[in-house]
Design an enzyme around this catalytic site. Structure first.
Site, PDB file in Angstrom:
ATOM      1  N   GLU A   1       0.977  -0.835  -0.070  1.00  0.00           N
ATOM      2  CA  GLU A   1       0.100  -0.251   0.013  1.00  0.00           C
ATOM      3  C   GLU A   1       0.947   1.191  -0.181  1.00  0.00           C
ATOM      4  O   GLU A   1       0.633   1.984   0.907  1.00  0.00           O
ATOM      5  CB  GLU A   1      -1.422   0.448   0.953  1.00  0.00           C
ATOM      6  CG  GLU A   1      -1.698  -1.295   1.150  1.00  0.00           C
ATOM      7  CD  GLU A   1      -2.659  -1.342   2.521  1.00  0.00           C
ATOM      8  OE1 GLU A   1      -2.265  -0.100   3.292  1.00  0.00           O
ATOM      9  OE2 GLU A   1      -3.211  -2.511   3.190  1.00  0.00           O
TER      10      GLU A   1
ATOM     11  N   ASP B   1     -12.366  -9.826  -1.147  1.00  0.00           N
ATOM     12  CA  ASP B   1     -13.851 -10.079   0.356  1.00  0.00           C
ATOM     13  C   ASP B   1     -15.067  -9.422  -1.157  1.00  0.00           C
ATOM     14  O   ASP B   1     -13.994  -8.362  -1.347  1.00  0.00           O
ATOM     15  CB  ASP B   1     -13.527  -9.103   1.710  1.00  0.00           C
ATOM     16  CG  ASP B   1     -12.625  -7.988   1.874  1.00  0.00           C
ATOM     17  OD1 ASP B   1     -12.771  -7.345   0.992  1.00  0.00           O
ATOM     18  OD2 ASP B   1     -12.351  -8.326   3.326  1.00  0.00           O
TER      19      ASP B   1
ATOM     20  N   ASN C   1       1.900  -5.034  -3.046  1.00  0.00           N
ATOM     21  CA  ASN C   1       0.506  -5.330  -2.654  1.00  0.00           C
ATOM     22  C   ASN C   1      -0.236  -4.173  -2.881  1.00  0.00           C
ATOM     23  O   ASN C   1       0.018  -2.744  -1.662  1.00  0.00           O
ATOM     24  CB  ASN C   1       0.849  -6.588  -1.709  1.00  0.00           C
ATOM     25  CG  ASN C   1      -0.521  -7.518  -1.285  1.00  0.00           C
ATOM     26  OD1 ASN C   1      -1.437  -7.722  -2.225  1.00  0.00           O
ATOM     27  ND2 ASN C   1      -1.316  -6.775  -0.194  1.00  0.00           N
TER      28      ASN C   1
ATOM     29  N   GLU D   1      -5.811 -10.457  -1.404  1.00  0.00           N
ATOM     30  CA  GLU D   1      -7.081 -10.069   0.006  1.00  0.00           C
ATOM     31  C   GLU D   1      -8.838  -9.750  -0.604  1.00  0.00           C
ATOM     32  O   GLU D   1      -8.825  -9.368   0.570  1.00  0.00           O
ATOM     33  CB  GLU D   1      -6.588  -8.766   0.903  1.00  0.00           C
ATOM     34  CG  GLU D   1      -5.234  -8.743   1.285  1.00  0.00           C
ATOM     35  CD  GLU D   1      -5.154  -7.631   1.478  1.00  0.00           C
ATOM     36  OE1 GLU D   1      -5.549  -6.586   2.717  1.00  0.00           O
ATOM     37  OE2 GLU D   1      -3.257  -7.755   1.891  1.00  0.00           O
TER      38      GLU D   1
ATOM     39  N   HIS E   1     -10.734  -6.100  -1.970  1.00  0.00           N
ATOM     40  CA  HIS E   1     -11.498  -5.664  -1.745  1.00  0.00           C
ATOM     41  C   HIS E   1     -13.036  -4.887  -2.001  1.00  0.00           C
ATOM     42  O   HIS E   1     -12.568  -3.563  -2.971  1.00  0.00           O
ATOM     43  CB  HIS E   1     -10.686  -4.763  -0.248  1.00  0.00           C
ATOM     44  CG  HIS E   1      -9.980  -5.668   0.677  1.00  0.00           C
ATOM     45  ND1 HIS E   1      -9.699  -6.311   1.189  1.00  0.00           N
ATOM     46  CD2 HIS E   1      -8.444  -5.189   0.685  1.00  0.00           C
ATOM     47  CE1 HIS E   1      -9.073  -6.291   1.820  1.00  0.00           C
ATOM     48  NE2 HIS E   1      -8.433  -6.147   1.161  1.00  0.00           N
TER      49      HIS E   1
HETATM   50  O1  G2I Z   1      -8.530  -5.293   4.792  1.00  0.00           O
HETATM   51  C1  G2I Z   1      -7.566  -4.530   5.875  1.00  0.00           C
HETATM   52  C2  G2I Z   1      -6.689  -5.282   4.899  1.00  0.00           C
HETATM   53  C3  G2I Z   1      -6.008  -3.933   4.079  1.00  0.00           C
HETATM   54  N1  G2I Z   1      -4.381  -4.683   3.201  1.00  0.00           N
HETATM   55  C4  G2I Z   1      -3.509  -5.324   4.113  1.00  0.00           C
HETATM   56  C5  G2I Z   1      -4.412  -6.033   5.308  1.00  0.00           C
HETATM   57  O2  G2I Z   1      -2.804  -6.957   6.179  1.00  0.00           O
HETATM   58  C6  G2I Z   1      -5.029  -5.550   5.767  1.00  0.00           C
HETATM   59  O3  G2I Z   1      -5.593  -5.599   6.767  1.00  0.00           O
HETATM   60  C7  G2I Z   1      -6.089  -5.848   8.205  1.00  0.00           C
HETATM   61  C8  G2I Z   1      -6.606  -7.177   9.029  1.00  0.00           C
HETATM   62  O4  G2I Z   1      -7.677  -7.747   8.707  1.00  0.00           O
HETATM   63  C9  G2I Z   1      -6.967  -6.717  10.902  1.00  0.00           C
HETATM   64  O5  G2I Z   1      -6.783  -8.095  11.316  1.00  0.00           O
HETATM   65  O6  G2I Z   1      -5.735  -5.052   9.054  1.00  0.00           O
HETATM   66  C10 G2I Z   1      -5.840  -4.581  10.169  1.00  0.00           C
HETATM   67  C11 G2I Z   1      -4.864  -3.032   9.938  1.00  0.00           C
HETATM   68  O7  G2I Z   1      -4.704  -2.095   9.657  1.00  0.00           O
HETATM   69  C12 G2I Z   1      -6.291  -5.280  10.971  1.00  0.00           C
HETATM   70  O8  G2I Z   1      -6.445  -4.231  11.724  1.00  0.00           O
HETATM   71  C13 G2I Z   1      -6.815  -4.703  13.502  1.00  0.00           C
HETATM   72  C14 G2I Z   1      -6.775  -3.869  14.515  1.00  0.00           C
HETATM   73  O9  G2I Z   1      -6.702  -2.365  13.903  1.00  0.00           O
HETATM   74  C15 G2I Z   1      -5.808  -3.983  15.616  1.00  0.00           C
HETATM   75  O10 G2I Z   1      -6.569  -3.298  16.226  1.00  0.00           O
HETATM   76  C16 G2I Z   1      -6.134  -5.470  16.065  1.00  0.00           C
HETATM   77  O11 G2I Z   1      -5.462  -5.565  17.026  1.00  0.00           O
HETATM   78  O12 G2I Z   1      -6.083  -5.660  14.019  1.00  0.00           O
HETATM   79  C17 G2I Z   1      -5.238  -6.264  15.260  1.00  0.00           C
HETATM   80  C18 G2I Z   1      -5.507  -7.912  15.919  1.00  0.00           C
HETATM   81  O13 G2I Z   1      -6.251  -7.964  15.691  1.00  0.00           O
END
Ligand code: G2I
Length: 467
Positions: free
Chosen positions: A163, A272, A205, A270, A241
């Site tokens: 990103e 969804d 990515n 990714e 997404h």
């Molecule tokens: O659709 C979201 C994705 C966009 N592209 C990059 C990916 O890395 C990103 O993934 C998401 C995760 O699915 C989330 O799980 O990235 C988020 C953060 O940017 C993740 O969220 C974080 C929460 O913001 C935190 O509060 C939490 O501690 O997940 C952490 C672990 O559960």
């Protein structure tokens, strides 16, 4: 990205459509192909591709979750466990427990791993967020070197940089502390990753790059420049997404194809899609078909298993419902996979290592036997002291139900790691058998497996025996 309000509206709007679809589900059910595979991974493997999912380490003990994971998927991406904040919580002090857990569970189920993500503006540990200039640049390269070295030999591909481009029409880089260290931070990240793990495929990515637009064109121009200048990049991930404001558009295939033409593999990384019912199912089908239509689109990963596992759970964007039941979107994705597509995706070539595709006549003594219902070819990424061999198994004029490939390694060479296969032996004459999800190969279709080794890679055409 913050799209949840928008996506919630869409989910609500489509709930009625969902009920209709359940009643008339036959529309989306199997296309009736007698050879159709019954899981996402097996079906993707029949065209030489993978089907993956994001995985959270803390959910692996949930048996509904792990049953679906190990039945359906042959690639995993750690959802958060390999990010900078997770792997280096204090500077130069590394924490790999959760990432290792995902890798070892993947290895024990013949799943490959997409590492995610080495350099990203988001989810940086606090200490990195407060660095700048040369201190941040060297913290970044130290991070990449340590993490990629820790996982060396266990990662199919790395999201090296995630990103890095701005949304909108500017085509500019996203402003971030990493960008402020100098425009060359991305290529430095790729070169550092290549040095640490020469066998891993190195990917850029991003999101909102799925169709042809200013942002994807900016990424395209960067990849084109990297290929021209020999910056080591092997693949580009398109996150996928989608929601009502950013729907699946018909130019996805064209966009994937233009990147592939630059000489990189492309993947949906990714996926969804907010919504439900027929609309969501149709969107899933069209994304899968776009990938299948591009030879170098060699894999699709969804961003979670059940809707409740999604980062955007209220959008119900995934293939399984909260109880783990297959949704109409699952059936649509599976049917699209089973409808086939281009086979034999080419394997990307690290720019620092030559690839040799050996002609089948290179050594008559090891040519495929005339009786075999399959043949095999090898593609080598070779560097001083090691190699990665990708073997393509192609069925003959009839469907096969299993295969064993024989490879003769030169003296001093040894297999250290393999994927999508079960290896017998590690030096001299080594044989590789199919695993549960890739033994069945339709007539004239192909599947791929690979192995990594030390020494010099095999120079003769492998044998292939079918069952
Ligand atoms: O659709 C979201 C994705 C966009 N592209 C990059 C990916 O890395 C990103 O993934 C998401 C995760 O699915 C989330 O799980 O990235 C988020 C953060 O940017 C993740 O969220 C974080 C929460 O913001 C935190 O509060 C939490 O501690 O997940 C952490 C672990 O559960």
């Amino acid at each position: 990205m913050n799209r949840s309000p928008r996506r919630r509206v869409l989910a609500a709007t489509l709930s009625a459509a969902s009920a209709v679809l359940v009643a008339s589900g036959a529309v989306l059910l199997s296309a009736g192909n007698a050879n159709a595979a019954t899981t996402l991974g097996a079906s993707a493997a029949a065209t030489g591709r993978y089907f993956g999912t994001a995985v959270a380490a803390y959910k692996l003990s949930d048996s509904v979750y792990s049953t679906i994971l190990n039945r359906e998927f042959d690639m995993v991406t750690p959802e958060n466990e390999m990010k900078w904040d997770a792997t280096e919580p204090s500077q130069n002090s590394f924490s790999y427990t959760s990432g290792d857990q995902i890798v070892s569970q993947a290895q024990s189920h013949n799943q490959r791993v997409r590492g995610h993500a080495l350099a990203w503006h988001s989810q940086q540990p606090g200490w990195a967020q407060s660095l700048s200039g040369t201190a941040l640049r060297s913290a970044m390269t130290n991070h990449i070197t340590n993490v990629a070295t820790h996982y060396k030999g266990k990662i199919y591909s790395w999201d090296v940089v995630n990103e890095a481009f701005a949304d909108g029409t500017s085509g500019a880089r996203r402003s971030s502390n990493l960008q402020n260290t100098g425009n060359d931070w991305i290529e430095v990240a790729f070169r550092t990753a290549r040095a640490a793990d020469p066998a891993a495929k190195l990917c850029y990515n991003d999101y909102n790059t799925d169709g042809i637009n200013a942002k994807s064109t900016a990424v395209y121009n960067m990849v084109s420049d990297f290929k021209t200048r020999g910056v080591p990049i092997d693949c580009v991930g398109f996150q996928g997404h989608f929601n009502s404001a950013s729907p699946v558009t018909s130019d996805i295939q064209q966009n994937l194809a233009r990147f592939a033409a630059l000489g990189v593999d492309v993947q949906i990384t990714e996926l969804d899609i907010a919504g439900s019912g027929t609309a969501q199912a149709t969107s899933y089908s069209s994304v899968v078909k776009a990938c299948l239509a591009v030879a170098r689109c060699n894999g699709i990963t969804v961003w979670g298993i059940r809707d409740s596992d999604s980062w955007r759970a209220s959008d119900t964007p995934l293939l399984f419902d909260n109880s783990g039941n297959k949704k109409a979107s699952y059936t649509a994705a599976l049917d699209a996979l089973n409808s086939g597509g281009t086979t034999n995706p080419t394997t990307s070539v690290p720019t620092t290592s030559p690839t040799t595709v050996l002609p089948s006549t290179s050594n008559p003594t090891t040519s495929p036997p005339a009786t075999a219902g399959c043949s095999a070819t090898v593609s080598l990424n070779q560097w001083s002291g090691g190699f990665v061999a990708t073997i393509k198994v192609t069925a003959g004029s009839a469907k096969i139900n299993g295969w064993t490939v024989g490879v003769t390694l030169p003296s001093g060479a040894a297999v250290t790691n393999s994927w999508n296969t079960t290896a017998s032996g590690s030096s001299g004459a080594v044989s590789f058998a199919n695993v549960s999800y890739n033994g069945s190969v339709n007539a004239a279709a192909s599947t791929e497996f690979g192995f990594q080794g030390t020494g010099v890679g095999p120079s003769a055409t492998p044998t292939c025996t079918a069952r």
